[in-house]
Scaffold this motif. Structure first.
Motif, short mmCIF file in Angstrom:
data_model
loop_
_atom_site.label_atom_id
_atom_site.label_comp_id
_atom_site.label_asym_id
_atom_site.label_seq_id
_atom_site.Cartn_x
_atom_site.Cartn_y
_atom_site.Cartn_z
N ARG A 9 39.40 40.13 -7.78
CA ARG A 9 39.04 38.92 -7.03
C ARG A 9 37.52 38.82 -7.01
O ARG A 9 36.82 39.80 -6.78
N GLY A 10 37.00 37.62 -7.27
CA GLY A 10 35.56 37.40 -7.28
C GLY A 10 34.91 37.53 -8.64
O GLY A 10 33.75 37.19 -8.80
N THR A 32 35.39 31.27 -12.10
CA THR A 32 35.42 32.36 -11.13
C THR A 32 36.77 32.39 -10.43
O THR A 32 37.29 31.35 -10.01
N ILE A 33 37.33 33.58 -10.28
CA ILE A 33 38.56 33.76 -9.52
C ILE A 33 38.15 33.98 -8.07
O ILE A 33 37.83 35.09 -7.66
N GLU A 34 38.10 32.89 -7.31
CA GLU A 34 37.59 32.93 -5.94
C GLU A 34 38.56 33.61 -4.98
O GLU A 34 38.15 34.35 -4.10
N HIS A 35 39.84 33.30 -5.13
CA HIS A 35 40.85 33.84 -4.21
C HIS A 35 42.12 34.07 -5.00
O HIS A 35 42.50 33.27 -5.85
N PHE A 36 42.80 35.18 -4.70
CA PHE A 36 44.09 35.44 -5.33
C PHE A 36 44.91 36.31 -4.40
O PHE A 36 44.49 37.40 -4.00
N ALA A 37 46.08 35.83 -4.02
CA ALA A 37 47.00 36.59 -3.17
C ALA A 37 48.40 36.43 -3.75
O ALA A 37 48.90 35.31 -3.87
N TYR A 38 49.00 37.56 -4.13
CA TYR A 38 50.36 37.51 -4.65
C TYR A 38 51.16 38.69 -4.09
O TYR A 38 51.17 39.79 -4.64
N ASP A 39 51.77 38.45 -2.95
CA ASP A 39 52.65 39.41 -2.31
C ASP A 39 53.83 38.64 -1.75
O ASP A 39 53.86 38.31 -0.55
N PRO A 40 54.81 38.31 -2.61
CA PRO A 40 55.94 37.48 -2.16
C PRO A 40 56.71 38.09 -0.99
O PRO A 40 57.20 37.36 -0.13
N ALA A 41 56.81 39.42 -0.92
CA ALA A 41 57.56 40.06 0.15
C ALA A 41 56.95 39.75 1.51
O ALA A 41 57.66 39.65 2.51
N ARG A 42 55.65 39.60 1.57
CA ARG A 42 54.96 39.31 2.83
C ARG A 42 54.64 37.82 2.98
O ARG A 42 54.04 37.42 3.97
N GLY A 43 54.98 37.02 1.98
CA GLY A 43 54.70 35.59 2.04
C GLY A 43 53.23 35.26 1.81
O GLY A 43 52.78 34.18 2.17
N SER A 44 52.50 36.19 1.23
CA SER A 44 51.08 35.98 0.96
C SER A 44 50.92 35.47 -0.47
O SER A 44 50.99 36.25 -1.43
N LEU A 45 50.74 34.15 -0.61
CA LEU A 45 50.67 33.52 -1.92
C LEU A 45 49.56 32.47 -1.92
O LEU A 45 49.55 31.59 -1.07
#
Length: 175
Positions: A83-84, A114-127
């Motif tokens: 990230r970043g 630039t990859i400013e933000h990336f969240a990939y955790d489907p189990a926690r709903g963080s997308l």
């Protein structure tokens, strides 16, 4: 910001209508498929990734760099992206990137992104994902984030912010 038109060139309109997509669809789909197939890996990337890792460089031709913590590092196949990270290609460079959610990014010559933000955790709903493109030719093919959480993906440019709802596009950004 320019978009691919039905003649295979670019148009100066920032408005990209569905009609234009249908007219340019065959060419655009062919381009995206070629890019995706050139970077796709038969194995699936696991959602369980090291802390901060967002993806990897799948191919690079000519000049390609990753700027991390102020250091300009040569991009090589398999280079792990965080990230970043800022992705740069030279005037003769291209780069293909595969993110953890199977999103494919394609950078043409003289591109800065630039990859400013990336969240990939489907189990926690963080997308969610935010990619900023400052200049150059940029291709995007949606991965799982756009499919699981429509509206949580944005591509920002100096003149517009694109909300991605699960699609593909190619754009040329001129500062």
């Amino acid at each position: 910001m320019d978009f691919l038109n039905d003649k295979g060139g670019f148009t100066g309109s920032a408005t990209f209508h569905a009609m234009h997509l249908r007219q340019a669809g065959a060419r655009l789909l062919f381009f995206i498929l070629v890019v995706f197939l050139s970077i796709a890996d038969p194995c699936t990337v696991s959602a369980e990734a090291p802390q901060g890792r967002v993806g990897m460089v799948k191919n690079v031709s000519g000049e390609g760099y990753v700027v991390r913590d102020g250091r300009r590092l040569p991009a090589t196949v398999g280079f792990q992206l965080l990230r970043g990270d800022r992705l740069l290609t030279g005037s003769n460079g291209t780069m293909g990137v595969l993110l953890e959610d199977d999103t494919a990014l394609s950078l043409g010559p003289s591109t800065e992104s630039t990859i400013e933000h990336f969240a990939y955790d489907p189990a926690r709903g963080s997308l969610g994902m935010v990619v900023r493109v400052a200049r150059g030719v940029f291709g995007y093919l949606s991965g799982k984030i756009a499919k699981l959480a429509p509206g949580s993906v944005r591509v920002e440019t100096p003149v517009a912010t694109l909300g991605v709802r699960g699609t593909y596009f190619v754009a040329r950004i001129e500062p």
